[in-house]
Design a protein around this motif. Structure first.
Motif, PDB file in Angstrom:
ATOM      1  N   ALA A  94       0.839  -1.197   0.000  1.00  0.00           N
ATOM      2  CA  ALA A  94       0.000   0.000   0.000  1.00  0.00           C
ATOM      3  C   ALA A  94       0.878   1.252   0.000  1.00  0.00           C
ATOM      4  O   ALA A  94       0.479   2.302  -0.486  1.00  0.00           O
ATOM      5  CB  ALA A  94      -0.919  -0.008   1.216  1.00  0.00           C
ATOM      6  N   HIS A  95       2.070   1.124   0.545  1.00  0.00           N
ATOM      7  CA  HIS A  95       2.981   2.264   0.558  1.00  0.00           C
ATOM      8  C   HIS A  95       3.976   2.153  -0.589  1.00  0.00           C
ATOM      9  O   HIS A  95       5.033   2.774  -0.549  1.00  0.00           O
ATOM     10  CB  HIS A  95       3.729   2.329   1.891  1.00  0.00           C
ATOM     11  CG  HIS A  95       2.886   2.822   3.015  1.00  0.00           C
ATOM     12  ND1 HIS A  95       2.797   4.143   3.365  1.00  0.00           N
ATOM     13  CD2 HIS A  95       2.067   2.169   3.872  1.00  0.00           C
ATOM     14  CE1 HIS A  95       1.981   4.281   4.387  1.00  0.00           C
ATOM     15  NE2 HIS A  95       1.519   3.088   4.718  1.00  0.00           N
ATOM     16  N   ARG A 120      23.053  -2.066   4.500  1.00  0.00           N
ATOM     17  CA  ARG A 120      23.785  -1.887   3.242  1.00  0.00           C
ATOM     18  C   ARG A 120      22.828  -1.607   2.090  1.00  0.00           C
ATOM     19  O   ARG A 120      23.124  -0.824   1.211  1.00  0.00           O
ATOM     20  CB  ARG A 120      24.584  -3.158   2.920  1.00  0.00           C
ATOM     21  CG  ARG A 120      25.911  -3.201   3.620  1.00  0.00           C
ATOM     22  CD  ARG A 120      26.815  -4.237   2.965  1.00  0.00           C
ATOM     23  NE  ARG A 120      26.378  -5.604   3.212  1.00  0.00           N
ATOM     24  CZ  ARG A 120      26.673  -6.293   4.306  1.00  0.00           C
ATOM     25  NH1 ARG A 120      27.402  -5.739   5.263  1.00  0.00           N
ATOM     26  NH2 ARG A 120      26.250  -7.524   4.450  1.00  0.00           N
ATOM     27  N   HIS A 121      21.690  -2.273   2.154  1.00  0.00           N
ATOM     28  CA  HIS A 121      20.725  -2.060   1.078  1.00  0.00           C
ATOM     29  C   HIS A 121      19.933  -0.781   1.284  1.00  0.00           C
ATOM     30  O   HIS A 121      19.059  -0.464   0.511  1.00  0.00           O
ATOM     31  CB  HIS A 121      19.790  -3.256   0.957  1.00  0.00           C
ATOM     32  CG  HIS A 121      20.358  -4.342   0.112  1.00  0.00           C
ATOM     33  ND1 HIS A 121      19.981  -4.544  -1.189  1.00  0.00           N
ATOM     34  CD2 HIS A 121      21.314  -5.251   0.374  1.00  0.00           C
ATOM     35  CE1 HIS A 121      20.679  -5.547  -1.689  1.00  0.00           C
ATOM     36  NE2 HIS A 121      21.491  -5.997  -0.752  1.00  0.00           N
ATOM     37  N   ARG A 122      20.224  -0.079   2.347  1.00  0.00           N
ATOM     38  CA  ARG A 122      19.541   1.178   2.656  1.00  0.00           C
ATOM     39  C   ARG A 122      18.025   1.013   2.704  1.00  0.00           C
ATOM     40  O   ARG A 122      17.279   1.832   2.148  1.00  0.00           O
ATOM     41  CB  ARG A 122      19.891   2.252   1.625  1.00  0.00           C
ATOM     42  CG  ARG A 122      21.361   2.629   1.566  1.00  0.00           C
ATOM     43  CD  ARG A 122      21.834   3.337   2.821  1.00  0.00           C
ATOM     44  NE  ARG A 122      23.178   3.901   2.678  1.00  0.00           N
ATOM     45  CZ  ARG A 122      24.304   3.266   3.019  1.00  0.00           C
ATOM     46  NH1 ARG A 122      24.249   2.044   3.539  1.00  0.00           N
ATOM     47  NH2 ARG A 122      25.463   3.847   2.864  1.00  0.00           N
ATOM     48  N   ALA A 123      17.615  -0.080   3.354  1.00  0.00           N
ATOM     49  CA  ALA A 123      16.175  -0.242   3.552  1.00  0.00           C
ATOM     50  C   ALA A 123      15.685   0.996   4.289  1.00  0.00           C
ATOM     51  O   ALA A 123      16.412   1.581   5.101  1.00  0.00           O
ATOM     52  CB  ALA A 123      15.894  -1.499   4.367  1.00  0.00           C
ATOM     53  N   ASP A 124      14.461   1.398   4.000  1.00  0.00           N
ATOM     54  CA  ASP A 124      13.940   2.625   4.613  1.00  0.00           C
ATOM     55  C   ASP A 124      13.610   2.433   6.090  1.00  0.00           C
ATOM     56  O   ASP A 124      13.386   3.412   6.811  1.00  0.00           O
ATOM     57  CB  ASP A 124      12.668   3.063   3.884  1.00  0.00           C
ATOM     58  CG  ASP A 124      12.941   3.365   2.421  1.00  0.00           C
ATOM     59  OD1 ASP A 124      14.076   3.781   2.113  1.00  0.00           O
ATOM     60  OD2 ASP A 124      12.029   3.185   1.606  1.00  0.00           O
ATOM     61  N   GLY A 125      13.553   1.190   6.513  1.00  0.00           N
ATOM     62  CA  GLY A 125      13.235   0.887   7.899  1.00  0.00           C
ATOM     63  C   GLY A 125      13.056  -0.606   8.009  1.00  0.00           C
ATOM     64  O   GLY A 125      13.098  -1.309   7.003  1.00  0.00           O
ATOM     65  N   PHE A 126      12.894  -1.096   9.220  1.00  0.00           N
ATOM     66  CA  PHE A 126      12.604  -2.532   9.301  1.00  0.00           C
ATOM     67  C   PHE A 126      11.902  -2.950  10.573  1.00  0.00           C
ATOM     68  O   PHE A 126      11.890  -2.239  11.576  1.00  0.00           O
ATOM     69  CB  PHE A 126      13.854  -3.371   9.059  1.00  0.00           C
ATOM     70  CG  PHE A 126      15.020  -3.051   9.940  1.00  0.00           C
ATOM     71  CD1 PHE A 126      15.205  -3.703  11.150  1.00  0.00           C
ATOM     72  CD2 PHE A 126      15.963  -2.107   9.537  1.00  0.00           C
ATOM     73  CE1 PHE A 126      16.293  -3.426  11.939  1.00  0.00           C
ATOM     74  CE2 PHE A 126      17.056  -1.810  10.331  1.00  0.00           C
ATOM     75  CZ  PHE A 126      17.220  -2.470  11.541  1.00  0.00           C
ATOM     76  N   LEU A 308       5.706   1.480  11.576  1.00  0.00           N
ATOM     77  CA  LEU A 308       6.980   1.709  10.907  1.00  0.00           C
ATOM     78  C   LEU A 308       6.845   2.790   9.837  1.00  0.00           C
ATOM     79  O   LEU A 308       7.631   3.734   9.788  1.00  0.00           O
ATOM     80  CB  LEU A 308       7.484   0.420  10.265  1.00  0.00           C
ATOM     81  CG  LEU A 308       8.831   0.541   9.553  1.00  0.00           C
ATOM     82  CD1 LEU A 308       9.935   0.841  10.551  1.00  0.00           C
ATOM     83  CD2 LEU A 308       9.150  -0.718   8.767  1.00  0.00           C
ATOM     84  N   PHE A 309       5.819   2.671   9.023  1.00  0.00           N
ATOM     85  CA  PHE A 309       5.644   3.669   7.962  1.00  0.00           C
ATOM     86  C   PHE A 309       5.328   5.033   8.543  1.00  0.00           C
ATOM     87  O   PHE A 309       5.776   6.048   8.029  1.00  0.00           O
ATOM     88  CB  PHE A 309       4.572   3.222   6.962  1.00  0.00           C
ATOM     89  CG  PHE A 309       5.098   2.288   5.925  1.00  0.00           C
ATOM     90  CD1 PHE A 309       5.864   2.762   4.872  1.00  0.00           C
ATOM     91  CD2 PHE A 309       4.882   0.931   6.025  1.00  0.00           C
ATOM     92  CE1 PHE A 309       6.387   1.897   3.918  1.00  0.00           C
ATOM     93  CE2 PHE A 309       5.401   0.051   5.085  1.00  0.00           C
ATOM     94  CZ  PHE A 309       6.154   0.538   4.029  1.00  0.00           C
ATOM     95  N   SER A 310       4.565   5.056   9.613  1.00  0.00           N
ATOM     96  CA  SER A 310       4.248   6.362  10.176  1.00  0.00           C
ATOM     97  C   SER A 310       5.531   7.019  10.678  1.00  0.00           C
ATOM     98  O   SER A 310       5.733   8.214  10.530  1.00  0.00           O
ATOM     99  CB  SER A 310       3.203   6.233  11.291  1.00  0.00           C
ATOM    100  OG  SER A 310       3.805   6.193  12.554  1.00  0.00           O
ATOM    101  N   ARG A 311       6.411   6.230  11.219  1.00  0.00           N
ATOM    102  CA  ARG A 311       7.689   6.792  11.660  1.00  0.00           C
ATOM    103  C   ARG A 311       8.555   7.207  10.488  1.00  0.00           C
ATOM    104  O   ARG A 311       9.251   8.219  10.520  1.00  0.00           O
ATOM    105  CB  ARG A 311       8.435   5.770  12.518  1.00  0.00           C
ATOM    106  CG  ARG A 311       7.868   5.640  13.924  1.00  0.00           C
ATOM    107  CD  ARG A 311       8.640   4.620  14.725  1.00  0.00           C
ATOM    108  NE  ARG A 311      10.061   4.849  14.622  1.00  0.00           N
ATOM    109  CZ  ARG A 311      10.847   5.202  15.618  1.00  0.00           C
ATOM    110  NH1 ARG A 311      10.347   5.343  16.812  1.00  0.00           N
ATOM    111  NH2 ARG A 311      12.125   5.397  15.442  1.00  0.00           N
ATOM    112  N   MET A 312       8.523   6.413   9.436  1.00  0.00           N
ATOM    113  CA  MET A 312       9.336   6.735   8.273  1.00  0.00           C
ATOM    114  C   MET A 312       8.865   8.032   7.615  1.00  0.00           C
ATOM    115  O   MET A 312       9.670   8.846   7.184  1.00  0.00           O
ATOM    116  CB  MET A 312       9.279   5.599   7.259  1.00  0.00           C
ATOM    117  CG  MET A 312      10.174   4.426   7.618  1.00  0.00           C
ATOM    118  SD  MET A 312       9.834   2.921   6.668  1.00  0.00           S
ATOM    119  CE  MET A 312       9.210   3.607   5.156  1.00  0.00           C
ATOM    120  N   GLY A 317      10.383  13.792  13.088  1.00  0.00           N
ATOM    121  CA  GLY A 317       9.370  13.857  14.139  1.00  0.00           C
ATOM    122  C   GLY A 317       9.016  12.512  14.735  1.00  0.00           C
ATOM    123  O   GLY A 317       8.124  12.399  15.573  1.00  0.00           O
ATOM    124  N   ALA A 318       9.730  11.485  14.294  1.00  0.00           N
ATOM    125  CA  ALA A 318       9.436  10.139  14.761  1.00  0.00           C
ATOM    126  C   ALA A 318       9.681   9.982  16.257  1.00  0.00           C
ATOM    127  O   ALA A 318       9.401   8.948  16.834  1.00  0.00           O
ATOM    128  CB  ALA A 318      10.274   9.135  13.990  1.00  0.00           C
TER     129      ALA A 318
END
Lengths: 345, 345
Positions: A94-95, A120-126, A308-312, A317-318
DNA sequence: CTGAAAGCGCTAACAT
DNA sequence: ATGTTAGCGCTTTCAG
């Protein structure tokens, strides 16, 4: 075989063939704003004919998000985690993001390695379900992580990482209370690996309620497979003052114990009642049907991903969610094995 | 808060701080060959202190592989696919690659979209379990794909894509034969969505064996949930000449049918025998225990992933596997529901 | 509305 | 053994 390296066509190839600048093509593939309809159509045609697809790596390199999140869990074959994964994947989609699944078998080394890979893969979060919240290497590593992290099912105690968990303590208390209300007085608790946060909490819940009721605690945390379950059931029931009810604290334990009871020909709930933690597909179908504490599995995965997405998206402001702990409620599903219904149902 | 954008440290920052050139740092993070031990140590120290991690995107942009593979399946909550995923993830990890899981609910549009996402991300290859091998959009798209693809559980018929499947036809034949050998003569086949390749094959296997034995085919492909299962069981058993055995062709169908039989108080195998496709955790525990055809699930996932990597590493030589179809063997697990054992076991 | 050009972080010639 | 430099494919000011 025509060109030099026969790879993917690039944006500038499209630009050249369409007779426009790269900027224009870039605009086209990004929604086509501020582009003359004529040019837009022409460029799109070229894109089509070339089978052009933007190279994510290049976009990422420009500083964009990678649009991928990590999902680090013990095992994906475990129905609990696979259901969480399904929910998380839906939110990720959805995102417009990818879900990268990494499994660890609860091994601390594998966890650290997985986190490194994601970094390393620069994931946006996990999202992470840590096997052992005490692992120092992991804690140290997590402290340096710049992207948002959310733990699932098991918090990293004492760290400023939001956690989404089920109310294990309350769930086990409720279960114990339920057995007591049925009139059982010798309630044994069967489980495995009490080092896991969830089991630890559940044991505490059981203990709390047992103590509140002034009963005796009977705990066996040795169950890891069918063998040990059968052994535990035999020993506990052979004791001088055997239990009249069994509380099992996780899905596999419940199933092993149920199998053992059946194999040993012990009638449930007549000789001993059974109440399990975690619902499972055939819980209502086996005879007797098994009463269980049901966890909001799908909601756990979904909530963790949403958080997680809300923080990203919150940017810096997370802060507001730091160390926040979301506890989702469990439900007691009464069936026959605890005595709530005639064994035939 | 110190620097301008407080992001990840870069290779050249490391180089500067270590007083060396970027090449040296690059060499260090790639194994440290051809670097003076002294410098190597110094650089490593700086890397450590800065918490530097190479940016995958930049490497990829340089033409490297992305070291990630896609895994496109209908659902990850399905135990069949989650077990495949676990196996595939293990192989991916062994090849130092990431597994990107995408779910489609067997929807053709979602499949196309998933493949596109993987293409944009320049996945090195992917494994796909197509819901419908006929989807033209998907076929067209797949034809343009440059990276290796392997289908899992369901082939794309008529396309040069290697497939890893179970021997559905043979499995269903064997199951049917087994029931015939038990002396059953009216064997009904219960299933859902015959559009799925696997079910289609199994139905053909059932049909073939029934015809070979000169028996009458009784097929009901309407089962999609518990409701429809109960309805199907009731109707089929209420017929003038009711079946003496039931063959269910997939895991959920088996479970729904078993539940229905139980609910309706029909004794198994006395009144009607039951043989299911796909083993499941409690198959041996329920009463009667359920005989099943067991698929080599884990091997399917593993084999598909191994085949994919072998094609990826083969470079252009991947031709050799084009259109190859790997069929893994299924096993019949005899238990009580078909009459192989007394109902108590 | 459109184009030229400057990088994003890294690798790999090519020098030294 | 190590530094210099030219891109990889894309987005994005900044000028037309």
């Amino acid at each position: 075989m025509t060109k030099k390296k026969s790879k993917h066509p690039t944006l500038s190839e499209v630009a050249k063939k369409a007779g426009v600048g790269t900027t224009t093509v870039s605009r086209v593939i990004n929604g086509g704003q501020r582009v003359d309809p004529q040019t837009l159509a022409r460029v799109q045609k070229v894109i089509e004919s070339l089978g052009y697809m933007p190279n994510q790596a290049a976009r990422i390199l420009k500083g964009d998000r990678t649009r991928s999140i990590g999902f680090v869990i013990p095992s994906i074959a475990d129905p609990f985690f696979s259901s969480c994964a399904e929910a998380a994947q839906a939110i990720a989609r959805a995102h417009d993001s990818l879900l990268i699944v990494l499994t660890t078998q609860n091994d601390a080394h594998a966890e650290v390695e997985s986190v490194n890979v994601l970094l390393r893969h620069r994931a946006d979060g996990f999202i992470l379900a840590p096997g052992n919240s005490q692992s120092q290497v992991l804690r140290t590593l997590l402290k340096r992580v710049q992207v948002p992290v959310v733990t699932l099912d098991r918090p990293m105690e004492g760290m400023p990482i939001p956690a989404v968990v089920a109310d294990n303590f309350a769930g086990a208390r409720m279960a114990t209370r339920h057995l007591i209300d049925h009139g059982y007085r010798r309630i044994a608790c069967l489980t495995g690996e009490p080092t896991l946060y969830t089991l630890h909490e559940r044991i505490k819940g059981y203990q709390k309620e047992i103590e509140t009721a002034g009963l005796e605690m009977i705990l066996d945390a040795s169950i890891k497979d069918y063998r040990s379950a059968e052994y535990a059931v035999e020993s506990v029931l052979a004791a001088p003052n055997p239990p009249d009810a069994l509380l099992t604290l996780k899905n596999s334990t419940t199933i092993f114990v149920f199998e053992a009871l059946q194999k040993l020909g012990i009638s449930v709930p007549e000789r001993v009642a059974l109440l399990g933690y975690d619902d499972f597909e055939l819980a209502a179908t086996v005879r007797p049907s098994i009463s269980v504490v049901q966890q909001p599995i799908e909601a756990l995965g979904r909530t963790a991903a949403e958080l997680l997405f809300s923080r990203m998206l919150d940017g810096a402001g997370a802060e507001k969610d730091r160390g926040k702990m979301v506890e989702l409620h469990t439900r007691l599903i009464p069936r026959a094995s605890c005595g709530c219904r005639p064994p035939q149902n």
